[in-house]
Design a protein around this motif. Structure first.
Motif, short mmCIF file in Angstrom:
data_model
loop_
_atom_site.label_atom_id
_atom_site.label_comp_id
_atom_site.label_asym_id
_atom_site.label_seq_id
_atom_site.Cartn_x
_atom_site.Cartn_y
_atom_site.Cartn_z
N GLN A 2 1.43 -37.88 -4.99
CA GLN A 2 1.14 -36.61 -5.66
C GLN A 2 -0.34 -36.24 -5.53
N ILE A 3 -0.59 -34.93 -5.52
CA ILE A 3 -1.98 -34.45 -5.55
C ILE A 3 -2.54 -34.76 -6.93
N ALA A 4 -3.67 -35.44 -6.94
CA ALA A 4 -4.35 -35.82 -8.17
C ALA A 4 -5.84 -36.01 -7.87
N ASP A 5 -6.62 -36.15 -8.92
CA ASP A 5 -8.05 -36.39 -8.73
C ASP A 5 -8.27 -37.58 -7.81
N LYS A 6 -9.26 -37.45 -6.95
CA LYS A 6 -9.67 -38.48 -5.99
C LYS A 6 -8.68 -38.68 -4.85
N LYS A 7 -7.77 -37.71 -4.66
CA LYS A 7 -6.86 -37.71 -3.51
C LYS A 7 -7.30 -36.59 -2.58
N VAL A 8 -7.00 -36.73 -1.30
CA VAL A 8 -7.29 -35.69 -0.31
C VAL A 8 -5.99 -34.94 -0.07
N ALA A 9 -6.05 -33.62 -0.25
CA ALA A 9 -4.89 -32.77 -0.04
C ALA A 9 -5.16 -31.82 1.12
N SER A 10 -4.14 -31.57 1.91
CA SER A 10 -4.19 -30.59 3.00
C SER A 10 -3.14 -29.54 2.70
N ILE A 11 -3.56 -28.27 2.72
CA ILE A 11 -2.64 -27.18 2.40
C ILE A 11 -2.74 -26.06 3.44
N HIS A 12 -1.61 -25.44 3.70
CA HIS A 12 -1.59 -24.18 4.43
C HIS A 12 -1.48 -23.11 3.36
N TYR A 13 -2.18 -22.00 3.53
CA TYR A 13 -2.19 -20.96 2.50
C TYR A 13 -2.36 -19.58 3.12
N THR A 14 -1.91 -18.60 2.38
CA THR A 14 -2.24 -17.20 2.65
C THR A 14 -2.69 -16.62 1.32
N LEU A 15 -3.85 -15.98 1.35
CA LEU A 15 -4.45 -15.37 0.18
C LEU A 15 -4.38 -13.86 0.32
N THR A 16 -3.80 -13.20 -0.69
CA THR A 16 -3.73 -11.74 -0.68
C THR A 16 -4.31 -11.18 -1.98
N ASP A 17 -4.69 -9.89 -1.92
CA ASP A 17 -5.13 -9.20 -3.13
C ASP A 17 -3.90 -8.59 -3.81
N ASP A 18 -4.11 -7.86 -4.91
CA ASP A 18 -2.99 -7.29 -5.65
C ASP A 18 -2.26 -6.19 -4.88
N GLN A 19 -2.88 -5.67 -3.82
CA GLN A 19 -2.23 -4.65 -3.00
C GLN A 19 -1.46 -5.28 -1.82
N GLY A 20 -1.48 -6.61 -1.72
CA GLY A 20 -0.77 -7.31 -0.67
C GLY A 20 -1.55 -7.46 0.62
N GLU A 21 -2.81 -7.03 0.62
CA GLU A 21 -3.65 -7.17 1.81
C GLU A 21 -4.08 -8.62 1.97
N VAL A 22 -3.92 -9.17 3.18
CA VAL A 22 -4.32 -10.55 3.44
C VAL A 22 -5.85 -10.64 3.47
N ILE A 23 -6.39 -11.52 2.65
CA ILE A 23 -7.83 -11.76 2.58
C ILE A 23 -8.21 -12.93 3.47
N ASP A 24 -7.36 -13.98 3.47
CA ASP A 24 -7.63 -15.18 4.25
C ASP A 24 -6.32 -15.93 4.44
N SER A 25 -6.25 -16.72 5.51
CA SER A 25 -5.04 -17.49 5.76
C SER A 25 -5.34 -18.63 6.73
N SER A 26 -4.62 -19.72 6.55
CA SER A 26 -4.71 -20.83 7.50
C SER A 26 -3.59 -20.75 8.52
N SER A 27 -2.76 -19.73 8.44
CA SER A 27 -1.62 -19.57 9.34
C SER A 27 -2.06 -19.60 10.79
N GLY A 28 -1.38 -20.43 11.58
CA GLY A 28 -1.71 -20.55 12.99
C GLY A 28 -2.90 -21.45 13.26
N GLY A 29 -3.46 -22.05 12.23
CA GLY A 29 -4.62 -22.92 12.40
C GLY A 29 -4.43 -24.24 11.67
#
Length: 159
Positions: A2-29
């Protein structure tokens, strides 16, 4: 694991604003890899990831207070062009390091009118809800070096 303090986590994410516009993403990387509990990512996202395991998917909305904070009007100031020593032309969108009583502050030029320049020291995402779609790619133990330095070490990291 499980993800917990002192563990290394790797995540894929897409960040959007309230209008659904993509601000940042790890998609494809490469996934974002961080040391959990070391303030390497915003508090609201880190809290939502606690206890998750490889393969988990989640949607998280992070309020400004748990993200980049509210907009602070006192960080928006109008100054004379003379404050920009050695800069010939100043335009909206330019970034500078400003010296303040509290140390260095990154500011962006938001308006230029005659000899007056308006700068904003707020984070660009301050005051915004941050909407994340996340998939946990991996969770592992942190090395002693990573724990000592407070961040993940990647290839080419030379401390």
């Amino acid at each position: 694991m499980q993800i917990a303090d002192k563990k290394v986590a790797s995540i894929h994410y897409t960040l959007t604003d309230d209008q659904g516009e993509v601000i940042d993403s790890s998609s494809g990387g490469e996934p974002l890899t961080y040391l959990h509990g070391a303030s390497n990512i915003i508090p609201g996202l880190e809290s939502a990831l606690t206890g998750k395991v490889t393969g988990d998917k989640l949607s998280v909305t992070v309020a400004p207070e748990e993200g980049y904070g509210p907009v602070h009007p006192d960080l928006v100031q109008t100054v004379s062009k003379e404050a920009f020593t050695g800069v010939e032309e100043i335009a909206e969108g330019m970034r500078f390091q400003a010296s303040t009583a509290n140390g260095q502050l990154s500011v962006v030029v938001t308006k230029v009118e005659g000899d007056q320049v308006t700068v904003d020291g707020n984070h660009p995402l301050a005051g915004q809800n941050l909407n994340f779609e996340v998939e946990v790619a991996d969770v592992r133990e942190a090395s002693e070096d990573e724990l000592a330095h407070g961040h993940v070490h990647s290839a080419g990291c030379n401390h």
